[in-house]
Scaffold this motif. Sequence first.
Motif, mmCIF file in Angstrom:
data_model
loop_
_atom_site.group_PDB
_atom_site.id
_atom_site.type_symbol
_atom_site.label_atom_id
_atom_site.label_comp_id
_atom_site.label_asym_id
_atom_site.label_seq_id
_atom_site.Cartn_x
_atom_site.Cartn_y
_atom_site.Cartn_z
ATOM 1 N N ASP A 77 -43.061 47.481 -82.075
ATOM 2 C CA ASP A 77 -41.716 47.565 -80.862
ATOM 3 C C ASP A 77 -40.413 46.997 -81.355
ATOM 4 O O ASP A 77 -41.399 46.409 -80.421
ATOM 5 C CB ASP A 77 -42.672 48.106 -79.446
ATOM 6 C CG ASP A 77 -41.318 48.699 -78.405
ATOM 7 O OD1 ASP A 77 -40.158 48.725 -79.080
ATOM 8 O OD2 ASP A 77 -42.071 49.440 -77.310
ATOM 9 N N PRO A 78 -39.970 47.218 -81.207
ATOM 10 C CA PRO A 78 -38.829 46.162 -81.501
ATOM 11 C C PRO A 78 -38.507 45.755 -80.056
ATOM 12 O O PRO A 78 -37.941 44.721 -80.009
ATOM 13 C CB PRO A 78 -37.456 47.102 -81.875
ATOM 14 C CG PRO A 78 -37.906 48.712 -81.382
ATOM 15 C CD PRO A 78 -38.962 48.583 -81.718
ATOM 16 N N ASP A 79 -38.941 45.826 -79.008
ATOM 17 C CA ASP A 79 -39.268 44.866 -77.817
ATOM 18 C C ASP A 79 -40.183 45.262 -76.902
ATOM 19 O O ASP A 79 -39.732 44.054 -76.237
ATOM 20 C CB ASP A 79 -38.633 47.017 -76.429
ATOM 21 C CG ASP A 79 -37.049 46.579 -76.502
ATOM 22 O OD1 ASP A 79 -35.983 46.156 -76.960
ATOM 23 O OD2 ASP A 79 -37.213 48.252 -76.536
ATOM 24 N N ARG A 80 -41.047 44.747 -78.067
ATOM 25 C CA ARG A 80 -41.832 43.855 -77.789
ATOM 26 C C ARG A 80 -41.868 42.378 -77.967
ATOM 27 O O ARG A 80 -40.894 41.836 -77.885
ATOM 28 C CB ARG A 80 -43.055 43.688 -78.546
ATOM 29 C CG ARG A 80 -43.093 43.558 -80.041
ATOM 30 C CD ARG A 80 -43.388 43.771 -81.202
ATOM 31 N NE ARG A 80 -43.427 42.779 -82.183
ATOM 32 C CZ ARG A 80 -41.640 43.144 -83.326
ATOM 33 N NH1 ARG A 80 -41.426 44.133 -83.114
ATOM 34 N NH2 ARG A 80 -42.236 42.997 -84.183
ATOM 35 N N ASP A 81 -42.669 41.437 -77.313
ATOM 36 C CA ASP A 81 -42.743 40.047 -76.787
ATOM 37 C C ASP A 81 -42.902 39.688 -78.227
ATOM 38 O O ASP A 81 -43.510 40.094 -78.828
ATOM 39 C CB ASP A 81 -43.145 39.152 -75.764
ATOM 40 C CG ASP A 81 -42.930 39.244 -74.429
ATOM 41 O OD1 ASP A 81 -41.715 39.846 -74.631
ATOM 42 O OD2 ASP A 81 -43.618 39.218 -73.677
ATOM 43 N N ARG A 82 -42.217 38.688 -78.977
ATOM 44 C CA ARG A 82 -42.998 37.981 -80.101
ATOM 45 C C ARG A 82 -43.547 36.458 -79.641
ATOM 46 O O ARG A 82 -43.590 35.533 -79.212
ATOM 47 C CB ARG A 82 -41.727 37.820 -80.451
ATOM 48 C CG ARG A 82 -40.778 39.083 -82.167
ATOM 49 C CD ARG A 82 -40.545 39.933 -81.144
ATOM 50 N NE ARG A 82 -39.871 40.545 -82.049
ATOM 51 C CZ ARG A 82 -38.788 41.669 -81.600
ATOM 52 N NH1 ARG A 82 -38.980 41.998 -80.227
ATOM 53 N NH2 ARG A 82 -38.322 42.242 -82.298
ATOM 54 N N PHE A 83 -44.682 36.558 -80.211
ATOM 55 C CA PHE A 83 -45.669 35.185 -80.839
ATOM 56 C C PHE A 83 -45.923 34.728 -82.455
ATOM 57 O O PHE A 83 -46.303 35.671 -82.973
ATOM 58 C CB PHE A 83 -46.730 35.275 -79.795
ATOM 59 C CG PHE A 83 -47.620 33.874 -80.302
ATOM 60 C CD1 PHE A 83 -47.507 33.094 -79.603
ATOM 61 C CD2 PHE A 83 -48.613 33.857 -80.970
ATOM 62 C CE1 PHE A 83 -47.658 31.683 -79.295
ATOM 63 C CE2 PHE A 83 -49.583 32.921 -81.099
ATOM 64 C CZ PHE A 83 -49.388 31.338 -80.838
ATOM 65 N N LEU A 84 -45.204 33.637 -82.273
ATOM 66 C CA LEU A 84 -45.271 32.908 -83.603
ATOM 67 C C LEU A 84 -46.315 31.446 -83.811
ATOM 68 O O LEU A 84 -46.432 30.611 -82.030
ATOM 69 C CB LEU A 84 -43.737 32.427 -83.986
ATOM 70 C CG LEU A 84 -42.638 33.728 -84.401
ATOM 71 C CD1 LEU A 84 -42.493 34.321 -83.748
ATOM 72 C CD2 LEU A 84 -41.021 32.524 -84.650
#
Length: 255
Positions: A77-84
């Motif tokens: 989902d483009p509106d998800r949070d991102r974790f790197l």
Amino acid sequence: MTHLTTEATTDLTTAPRAGTPAGPTPRDDSIGFAQLPYLMGMMTGDEKHGPAATSTLDALWVLYDRVLRVSPGTATDPDRDRFLLSKGHGPMAYYAVLAAKGFFPTEWLPGFGSYDSPLGHHPDRLLVPGAEIGSGSLGHGLPLAVGTALGLRAQGRPGPAVWVLIGDAELDEGSNHEALAYAGAAGLDRLHTLVIDNSSATHGWRGGIASRFETAGWSAVTVDGRDHEALYAAFGAPHPGRPHAVIARVEPKGA
């Protein structure tokens, strides 16, 4: 420098919790933090970088269980949070948490590091469901997180939070100092850096790691990296107009 204790609280109950059952591999709600050591124990073999993995376990669990707005069903989902995960050379805790949250089956774990396993000694975003980047070489994650936050800003997406986990030794790398200096000046307030401090850095920083971020215009807090309530409060601390850093102190490497 700000220190948070377990008395500090932050209300994030209105945000969707990570791990919402969705997709072909639903979360097993019977898997909690207490089961993570067992899941990690399923991964055997050489070059596991055990201390690098165990140092991150508590912080990763709190993020995925209570903070990050991403699940197996919303991983694209483009509106998800991102974790790197920048500290990718010790991914066992990361794999255990992803499996516990249903991103892939726990049956994958015993194959860790084998030739035909998607779970390599360094995570590969093309093979590991839920992984945002391939990582392992120190000093890359924070610059990539800065670029991700800039990209989301350029797309007009103010909602997604960007989180990156780095080790304290990664602050020996000049690329991280360039990235954190730029992020502070640019006011990337959707950017969050989690520093796992297990006293591995060669040089350290006078006044502590938090002061390095604060000097560059960040909000920064220092907490006990094994205290889940303190971590949760630190993760949700307000930081209007500024990026946010959480320094999670754990036992020294080799202790």
